[in-house]
Design an enzyme around this catalytic site. Structure first.
Site, short mmCIF file in Angstrom:
data_model
loop_
_atom_site.label_atom_id
_atom_site.label_comp_id
_atom_site.label_asym_id
_atom_site.label_seq_id
_atom_site.Cartn_x
_atom_site.Cartn_y
_atom_site.Cartn_z
N THR A 136 -1.61 -6.52 2.63
CA THR A 136 -2.01 -7.10 1.34
C THR A 136 -3.19 -8.05 1.49
O THR A 136 -3.38 -8.67 2.55
CB THR A 136 -0.80 -7.87 0.75
N ASP A 137 -3.92 -8.23 0.39
CA ASP A 137 -5.01 -9.22 0.39
C ASP A 137 -4.46 -10.65 0.36
O ASP A 137 -5.20 -11.61 0.58
CB ASP A 137 -5.96 -8.99 -0.79
N TYR A 161 6.17 -14.69 1.40
CA TYR A 161 5.82 -13.25 1.43
C TYR A 161 4.52 -13.04 2.21
O TYR A 161 4.47 -12.25 3.16
CB TYR A 161 5.68 -12.70 0.01
N GLY A 294 2.74 -22.86 -5.31
CA GLY A 294 1.79 -22.29 -4.32
C GLY A 294 1.01 -21.10 -4.87
O GLY A 294 0.52 -20.27 -4.11
N HIS A 295 0.88 -21.02 -6.20
CA HIS A 295 0.28 -19.86 -6.87
C HIS A 295 -1.20 -19.73 -6.52
O HIS A 295 -2.02 -20.58 -6.90
CB HIS A 295 0.44 -20.07 -8.39
P1 NAD Z 1 8.37 -2.08 -3.17
O1 NAD Z 1 9.11 -3.36 -3.15
O2 NAD Z 1 8.23 -1.33 -4.45
O3 NAD Z 1 9.03 -1.07 -2.12
C1 NAD Z 1 9.44 -1.48 -0.84
C2 NAD Z 1 10.30 -0.36 -0.23
O4 NAD Z 1 10.67 -0.75 1.09
C3 NAD Z 1 11.60 -0.11 -1.01
O5 NAD Z 1 11.81 1.28 -1.17
C4 NAD Z 1 12.67 -0.72 -0.12
O6 NAD Z 1 13.94 -0.09 -0.24
C5 NAD Z 1 12.06 -0.50 1.27
N1 NAD Z 1 12.58 -1.46 2.27
C6 NAD Z 1 12.66 -2.81 2.12
N2 NAD Z 1 13.21 -3.35 3.23
C7 NAD Z 1 13.45 -2.32 4.08
C8 NAD Z 1 13.99 -2.24 5.39
N3 NAD Z 1 14.42 -3.33 6.05
N4 NAD Z 1 14.08 -1.03 5.99
C9 NAD Z 1 13.66 0.09 5.33
N5 NAD Z 1 13.17 0.08 4.09
C10 NAD Z 1 13.04 -1.11 3.47
O7 NAD Z 1 6.95 -2.39 -2.53
P2 NAD Z 1 5.51 -1.81 -2.90
O8 NAD Z 1 4.95 -2.60 -4.00
O9 NAD Z 1 5.61 -0.34 -2.98
O10 NAD Z 1 4.70 -2.22 -1.56
C11 NAD Z 1 4.70 -1.37 -0.43
C12 NAD Z 1 3.88 -2.01 0.67
O11 NAD Z 1 2.54 -2.21 0.20
C13 NAD Z 1 4.37 -3.37 1.12
O12 NAD Z 1 4.22 -3.45 2.51
C14 NAD Z 1 3.46 -4.36 0.42
O13 NAD Z 1 3.32 -5.53 1.17
C15 NAD Z 1 2.17 -3.57 0.37
N6 NAD Z 1 1.26 -3.91 -0.74
C16 NAD Z 1 1.71 -3.91 -2.03
C17 NAD Z 1 0.83 -4.17 -3.08
C18 NAD Z 1 1.27 -4.16 -4.52
O14 NAD Z 1 0.49 -4.53 -5.40
N7 NAD Z 1 2.49 -3.75 -4.84
C19 NAD Z 1 -0.52 -4.45 -2.79
C20 NAD Z 1 -0.94 -4.47 -1.45
C21 NAD Z 1 -0.05 -4.17 -0.45
O1 DAU Z 2 -2.35 -8.86 -4.09
C1 DAU Z 2 -1.44 -7.91 -3.61
C2 DAU Z 2 -0.03 -8.33 -3.95
O2 DAU Z 2 0.13 -8.14 -5.36
C3 DAU Z 2 1.03 -7.56 -3.18
O3 DAU Z 2 0.91 -7.85 -1.83
C4 DAU Z 2 2.44 -7.94 -3.68
O4 DAU Z 2 3.41 -7.14 -3.03
C5 DAU Z 2 2.51 -7.71 -5.16
O5 DAU Z 2 3.77 -8.13 -5.64
C6 DAU Z 2 1.39 -8.46 -5.88
O6 DAU Z 2 1.60 -9.89 -5.81
P1 DAU Z 2 1.35 -10.86 -7.09
O7 DAU Z 2 2.13 -12.08 -6.89
O8 DAU Z 2 -0.10 -10.98 -7.35
O9 DAU Z 2 1.98 -9.91 -8.22
P2 DAU Z 2 2.91 -10.23 -9.49
O10 DAU Z 2 2.98 -8.97 -10.28
O11 DAU Z 2 4.19 -10.87 -9.12
O12 DAU Z 2 2.03 -11.28 -10.28
C7 DAU Z 2 0.71 -11.00 -10.69
C8 DAU Z 2 0.16 -12.24 -11.34
O13 DAU Z 2 0.86 -12.47 -12.57
C9 DAU Z 2 0.37 -13.51 -10.52
O14 DAU Z 2 -0.75 -14.35 -10.70
C10 DAU Z 2 1.61 -14.14 -11.12
C11 DAU Z 2 1.53 -13.73 -12.58
N1 DAU Z 2 2.81 -13.52 -13.28
C12 DAU Z 2 3.73 -12.70 -12.72
C13 DAU Z 2 4.93 -12.46 -13.35
C14 DAU Z 2 5.97 -11.56 -12.72
C15 DAU Z 2 3.02 -14.12 -14.51
O15 DAU Z 2 2.17 -14.85 -15.03
N2 DAU Z 2 4.21 -13.87 -15.14
C16 DAU Z 2 5.18 -13.08 -14.61
O16 DAU Z 2 6.27 -12.90 -15.24
#
Ligand code: NAD
Ligand code: DAU
Length: 363
Positions: A136-137, A161, A294-295
């Site tokens: 992640t970034d 995280y 810590g946002h």
């Molecule tokens: P998600 O929470 O939707 O999915 C995570 C998956 O991992 C789930 O299916 C869960 O069951 C599985 N998992 C969790 N703990 C586990 C364990 N101990 N053993 C095996 N499986 C396990 O997450 P996502 O949003 O799909 O993110 C996937 C990856 O991409 C993560 O590594 C996250 O850090 C990275 N990432 C996410 C974003 C984003 O915006 N969502 C952006 C950049 C990077």
């Molecule tokens: O930047 C990549 C990351 O993006 C990934 O590594 C994480 O797994 C993924 O969850 C995401 O993190 P954020 O914290 O940026 O995502 P989130 O959707 O939780 O929140 C996006 C922005 O919106 C953040 O500034 C917090 C704000 N927010 C979030 C929620 C859930 C709100 O204002 N209200 C909300 O209810």
């Protein structure tokens, strides 16, 4: 450019949001002809329904193993039994707010789990073409109003995280340098799209807005994220896996910065247009709530390296992606109902039984 060839890819966390999209992308878009072994523990975020239909369509080429990446013996068995030649490691605890309330699971899965997986990979090193780590970034911390994260930006994580992801990135690179494991790492910005668990900003706001519920915006809503449609992320990961340089890190982003208030307001307008405004436009549902501790204020990715070296570019604009995402959630109400009610957990138990430990290992 020579493409790497894989016959058996271990995808961890393939029942989560990005993992499921990635497996679908491999089979349905990328023309991948080998096997995928999906190892997922099925935490609250893991939903095999995200991959419904795949095992019928792709038969033996898709295998699901319910296992915890922290389970060293199970991981060793997966590598050996399925003759794994590449890993794409998604499995993680991914939600920042949950990491603030309960950091333990984040350290366990993201740090210890990645370590267990790396150890299994190291023992299987002779057969391994690539270990790709999805990150992640957020490891870079927060930007001010100007500037971008590059691959050279120092790590400065703010949440449990992002700190746990930073630790996992360091471990992966260390295994590359110390043991010669063929590793690549990607650090991506915020994803959105189909199958995203409705705790994250965009799906949460879509579902609440459709139902006329409050839309909780943290702080002043001025925090900026760089949004990327999930299939663009999948395409970028596949480009890195096929042609990225071993030992390198690639930043992935959408060049699509928006602050949270802009995102929520746009969603409200698009949903008004599709569903009709309730008694008044949905923007009135926006409610400013206490900020996340810590946002991070702003994330923005400089993705010049992957664009220049691998020819990848984000293809879906934020407007197109948001419209597609809303349409997907409106069309898949059964999925959202089951996820929100927790009924998908019963579906998992019916499909896979309630015994603990690694399941689905029988070929
Ligand atoms: P998600 O929470 O939707 O999915 C995570 C998956 O991992 C789930 O299916 C869960 O069951 C599985 N998992 C969790 N703990 C586990 C364990 N101990 N053993 C095996 N499986 C396990 O997450 P996502 O949003 O799909 O993110 C996937 C990856 O991409 C993560 O590594 C996250 O850090 C990275 N990432 C996410 C974003 C984003 O915006 N969502 C952006 C950049 C990077
Ligand atoms: O930047 C990549 C990351 O993006 C990934 O590594 C994480 O797994 C993924 O969850 C995401 O993190 P954020 O914290 O940026 O995502 P989130 O959707 O939780 O929140 C996006 C922005 O919106 C953040 O500034 C917090 C704000 N927010 C979030 C929620 C859930 C709100 O204002 N209200 C909300 O209810």
């Amino acid at each position: 450019m020579t493409l790497r060839h894989f016959e058996s890819i271990l995808v961890t966390g393939g029942c989560g949001f990005i993992g499921a999209n990635f497996i679908r992308y491999l089979f349905e878009c990328a023309g991948y002809e080998g096997r995928v072994v999906n190892v997922d523990k099925l935490t609250y975020a893991g939903n095999p329904e995200n991959l419904a239909g795949l095992s019928e369509g792709f038969g033996d080429r898709y295998r699901f193993v319910q296992a915890d990446i922290c389970d060293a013996a199970a991981m060793a068995e997966v590598f050996a039994r399925w003759k794994v030649d590449a890993v794409c490691h998604f499995a993680a605890e991914s939600h920042v707010d949950r990491s603030i309330v309960g950091p333990d699971a984040f350290v366990r899965t993201n740090v210890n789990g990645t370590f267990a997986l790396l150890e299994a990979a190291r023992r299987h090193r002779a057969h391994l073409v690539l270990f790709h780590h999805v990150s992640t970034d957020e490891v870079f911390g927060s930007l001010g109003p100007a500037g971008y994260f590059t691959e050279a930006t120092p790590y400065d994580p703010s949440s449990p995280y992002s700190a746990s992801k930073a630790a996992s990135d360091h471990l992966v690179r260390a295994y590359g340098r110390t043991y010669g494991l063929p590793v690549t790492v990607s650090n991506c910005s915020n994803n959105y799209g189909p199958y995203q668990f409705p705790e994250k900003l965009i799906p949460l706001m879509i579902l609440n807005a459709v139902e006329g519920k409050p839309l909780p915006v943290y702080g002043d809503g001025g925090n900026v994220r760089d949004w990327l449609f999930v299939t663009d992320h999948c395409q970028a990961i596949w480009a890195v896996m096929q042609t990225g340089r071993i030992g390198e890190t690639y930043n992935i982003g959408g060049r699509s910065e928006r602050n949270n208030l802009q995102v929520v307001e746009t969603l409200c307008d698009l949903i008004d247009r599709r569903c009709g405004s309730l008694d008044a436009p949905r923007q009135r549902l926006i409610t400013f709530v206490t900020d996340r501790p810590g946002h991070d204020r702003r994330y923005a990715i400089d993705c010049t390296k992957i664009e220049r070296e691998l020819g990848w570019h984000p293809a879906v604009t934020f407007e197109e992606g948001l419209a597609q995402t809303i349409d997907w959630y409106l069309a898949n109400t059964a999925w959202t109902r089951r996820v929100r009610s927790g009924a998908y957990r019963q579906w998992i138990d019916q499909q896979y039984g309630q015994a603990s430990g690694a399941r689905g290992m029988t070929p």
